[in-house]
Write an enzyme that holds these catalytic residues in place. Structure first.
Site, PDB file in Angstrom:
ATOM      1  N   CYS A 113      27.385 -31.693  70.231  1.00  0.00           N
ATOM      2  CA  CYS A 113      27.249 -31.992  71.657  1.00  0.00           C
ATOM      3  C   CYS A 113      26.748 -33.405  71.916  1.00  0.00           C
ATOM      4  CB  CYS A 113      26.308 -30.990  72.313  1.00  0.00           C
ATOM      5  SG  CYS A 113      26.848 -29.268  72.108  1.00  0.00           S
ATOM      6  N   HIS A 242      23.639 -33.938  78.473  1.00  0.00           N
ATOM      7  CA  HIS A 242      24.565 -32.917  77.997  1.00  0.00           C
ATOM      8  C   HIS A 242      24.381 -31.684  78.860  1.00  0.00           C
ATOM      9  CE1 HIS A 242      26.509 -29.828  75.798  1.00  0.00           C
ATOM     10  NE2 HIS A 242      25.413 -29.350  75.236  1.00  0.00           N
ATOM     11  N   ASN A 273      29.329 -25.205  79.464  1.00  0.00           N
ATOM     12  CA  ASN A 273      28.977 -26.121  78.373  1.00  0.00           C
ATOM     13  C   ASN A 273      30.262 -26.519  77.646  1.00  0.00           C
ATOM     14  OD1 ASN A 273      28.229 -27.256  75.897  1.00  0.00           O
ATOM     15  ND2 ASN A 273      26.468 -25.906  75.622  1.00  0.00           N
TER      16      ASN A 273
END
Length: 317
Positions: A113, A242, A273
């Site tokens: 990520c 993020h 996500n």
């Protein structure tokens, strides 16, 4: 070289939208449970025949068009991803072929990520060194390919998509727009976010470990990135972290002491996500909606598998 700056952005998300109620029909969960635990309302899912390269190419084409550059102007293409099932040729090389980029260096980067901000830093370094005049930096993930749809703790989080940025050489130090990167990792806890299994792995994480690590470590990383850029937290116009989940985003930004006028990206509510794609998608949307003025300082803060992090302050294009 005086530095580099982001000159254009683009993002792409698949047409299919999966709601919390849709998920409640698949696993033991509910819209109320998902919203309370994650803040997520919807996420986008790619079609079965839509690949990571397809997602990346769509976002990249938008960024390239917005930049006004020709494909031949691009000297470097890098794609941050960990969900490419077919690893060679690289996703970057496939994007270059799609867009007609003739001779750029192409490579994929896997830092989970934290991938996009890591890739952005490497592109900035290449441009600063004179190795490329213009770089195409992409974060692209098809998380649905690595989702265990029977695990309600993870399947409610994940979505697909891609975001892209054009990074170009700055004329002078005053026009440089990508600050020094603050990056690193804690490999002793590297298994806290992982792909589990050998042949067709699934995304897995130790949720409490990740929450504690991000909320205690990332505020310091954010402040250090600002210090390296010669700025204070109070100078920021926006923060794009993020998009892990809303609880983590709020816990981190609450600890920063941001000014009231600063915008905090919360695209996770509608996109879920999307791992390495989450920062560029959220940033591209903020710019497209005109929520952050051109020239304003924006903190990018990414973290995830490894456990890794990368952060830098950029000037909004």
């Amino acid at each position: 070289m005086p530095g580099s700056r982001i000159t254009a952005l683009g993002h792409h998300q698949p047409d299919r939208v999966l709601t919390n109620d849709d998920l409640a029909a698949m696993v033991d969960t509910s819209d109320e449970w998902i919203r309370r635990r994650t803040g997520i309302v919807t996420r986008h899912l790619a079609a079965e025949n839509e690949s990571v390269a397809d997602l990346a190419g769509q976002a990249a084409a938008k960024a390239l068009s917005a930049s006004g550059l020709a494909p031949a102007d691009i000297g470097l293409v890098t794609v941050a991803t960990f969900t490419a099932m077919d690893r060679m040729p690289s996703i970057a090389a496939r994007v270059a072929r799609q867009l007609g980029i003739p001779s750029a260096v192409c490579y994929d980067l896997n830092n989970g990520c934290a991938g996009f901000c890591t890739a952005l830093a490497t592109a900035d370094h290449a441009v600063r060194a004179g190795a490329a005049g213009h770089a195409l930096v992409i974060g692209a993930e098809k998380m649905s390919d690595v989702t265990d749809w029977s695990d309600r703790t993870s399947c409610v989080l994940l979505g697909d998509g891609a975001g892209a940025a054009i990074v170009s050489a700055a004329d002078t130090a005053d026009t440089a727009g990508i600050g020094p990167v603050c990056w690193g990792s804690d490999p002793s806890r590297g298994d806290a976010v992982r792909l589990a299994g050998s042949w067709h792995p699934f995304f897995a994480q130790e949720g409490q470990t990740v929450f504690r690590w991000t909320t205690t470590t990332m505020p310091g990383v954010a402040k250090e990135a600002c210090r390296r850029a010669g700025l204070d937290i109070a100078d920021l116009a926006a923060v794009v972290t993020h998009q892990a989940n809303l609880r983590i985003i709020e816990a981190i930004t609450d600890r920063l002491g941001l000014p009231e006028r600063a915008i905090v990206a919360t695209d996770v509510t509608e996109s879920g996500n999307t791992s390495a794609a989450s920062v560029p998608i959220a940033l591209s949307k903020l710019v497209a909606r005109g929520e952050v003025p051109s020239g304003a300082p924006v903190l990018l803060l990414s973290f995830g598998g490894g456990l890794s992090w990368a952060a830098q302050v950029i000037t909004c294009p």
